[in-house]
Design a protein around this motif. Structure first.
Motif, PDB file in Angstrom:
ATOM      1  N   UNK A  39       0.854  -1.187   0.000  1.00 21.59           N
ATOM      2  CA  UNK A  39       0.000   0.000   0.000  1.00 21.59           C
ATOM      3  C   UNK A  39       0.886   1.231   0.000  1.00 21.59           C
ATOM      4  N   UNK A  40       0.267   2.382  -0.220  1.00 17.55           N
ATOM      5  CA  UNK A  40       1.010   3.634  -0.158  1.00 17.55           C
ATOM      6  C   UNK A  40       0.192   4.666   0.594  1.00 17.55           C
ATOM      7  N   UNK A  41       0.897   5.724   1.009  1.00 16.87           N
ATOM      8  CA  UNK A  41       0.273   6.757   1.825  1.00 16.87           C
ATOM      9  C   UNK A  41       0.865   8.103   1.447  1.00 16.87           C
ATOM     10  N   UNK A  44       1.801  14.990   4.289  1.00 16.26           N
ATOM     11  CA  UNK A  44       2.414  16.309   4.108  1.00 16.26           C
ATOM     12  C   UNK A  44       3.937  16.257   4.226  1.00 16.26           C
ATOM     13  N   UNK A  45       4.511  15.128   4.589  1.00 13.42           N
ATOM     14  CA  UNK A  45       5.972  14.993   4.654  1.00 13.42           C
ATOM     15  C   UNK A  45       6.512  14.084   3.554  1.00 13.42           C
ATOM     16  N   UNK A  46       5.654  13.683   2.645  1.00 16.16           N
ATOM     17  CA  UNK A  46       6.094  12.867   1.524  1.00 16.16           C
ATOM     18  C   UNK A  46       5.101  11.777   1.175  1.00 16.16           C
ATOM     19  N   UNK A  47       5.435  11.088   0.114  1.00 15.86           N
ATOM     20  CA  UNK A  47       4.638   9.960  -0.368  1.00 15.86           C
ATOM     21  C   UNK A  47       5.399   8.696   0.023  1.00 15.86           C
ATOM     22  N   UNK A  48       4.717   7.762   0.703  1.00 16.59           N
ATOM     23  CA  UNK A  48       5.363   6.564   1.234  1.00 16.59           C
ATOM     24  C   UNK A  48       4.795   5.323   0.559  1.00 16.59           C
ATOM     25  N   UNK A  49       5.693   4.440   0.130  1.00 16.06           N
ATOM     26  CA  UNK A  49       5.317   3.170  -0.488  1.00 16.06           C
ATOM     27  C   UNK A  49       5.773   2.050   0.443  1.00 16.06           C
ATOM     28  N   UNK A  65       9.576   3.153   1.155  1.00 13.13           N
ATOM     29  CA  UNK A  65      10.262   4.197   0.386  1.00 13.13           C
ATOM     30  C   UNK A  65       9.565   5.517   0.643  1.00 13.13           C
ATOM     31  N   UNK A  66      10.339   6.578   0.784  1.00 17.26           N
ATOM     32  CA  UNK A  66       9.796   7.925   0.945  1.00 17.26           C
ATOM     33  C   UNK A  66      10.166   8.742  -0.285  1.00 17.26           C
ATOM     34  N   UNK A  67       9.173   9.373  -0.888  1.00 17.07           N
ATOM     35  CA  UNK A  67       9.370  10.289  -2.007  1.00 17.07           C
ATOM     36  C   UNK A  67       8.976  11.678  -1.535  1.00 17.07           C
ATOM     37  N   UNK A  68       9.810  12.663  -1.859  1.00 13.47           N
ATOM     38  CA  UNK A  68       9.521  14.031  -1.444  1.00 13.47           C
ATOM     39  C   UNK A  68       9.377  14.947  -2.647  1.00 13.47           C
ATOM     40  N   UNK A  69       8.513  15.938  -2.507  1.00 13.79           N
ATOM     41  CA  UNK A  69       8.344  17.013  -3.495  1.00 13.79           C
ATOM     42  C   UNK A  69       8.096  16.509  -4.912  1.00 13.79           C
TER      43      UNK A  69
END
Length: 131
Positions: A39-41, A44-49, A65-69
């Motif tokens: 799942x992913x989420x 406001x601090x990033x997109x998490x997979x 995994x954390x994706x930012x901006x």
């Protein structure tokens, strides 16, 4: 891969968690046998997979995994013990039920908001860890 401990607020009701921060080489090794997206989420601090993986050595890993901006490349990869990863999954799944039952009240703090709060603590503590 570097390990670090994350201490949460008492009201978070989560024990201190040991988290691994993976380098790109660590990630390649940990996922060499394949991955399974769970799942992913978007926060406001990033997109998490959230996903699990089998490493080149056959060992299972539980990763985020954390994706930012809006970047297409992940900024961080975190590894967790199964018990902690299970807690994240349970919060995410409980939110599906919670959302259906919610009164549509603004500001109501549900399981997914709690998960995002825990991720905030992990990301903040992980900022000082170099891999």
């Amino acid at each position: 891969m570097k390990s670090f401990d994350v201490k949460f607020h008492a009201e978070d009701q989560v024990e201190t968690m040991t988290v691994q921060k993976l380098s790109s080489e660590d990630y390649d090794f940990a996922t060499g046998g394949g991955t399974r997206h769970l799942f992913d989420l978007d926060t406001n601090i990033g997109f998490f997979v959230f996903f699990d993986a089998e490493g080149q050595d056959g060992k299972e890993s539980y990763l985020v995994l954390q994706y930012e901006n809006g970047s297409e490349e992940p900024s961080n990869c975190y590894g967790f013990e199964l018990k902690d990863f299970y807690e994240f999954s349970a919060l995410y799944l409980n939110d599906l039920e919670f959302t259906e039952e919610m009164n549509e009240e603004e500001g109501e703090y549900g399981p997914v908001q709690h998960l995002a709060h825990l991720l905030y603590h992990i990301v903040e503590e992980g900022k000082s860890v170099e891999v």
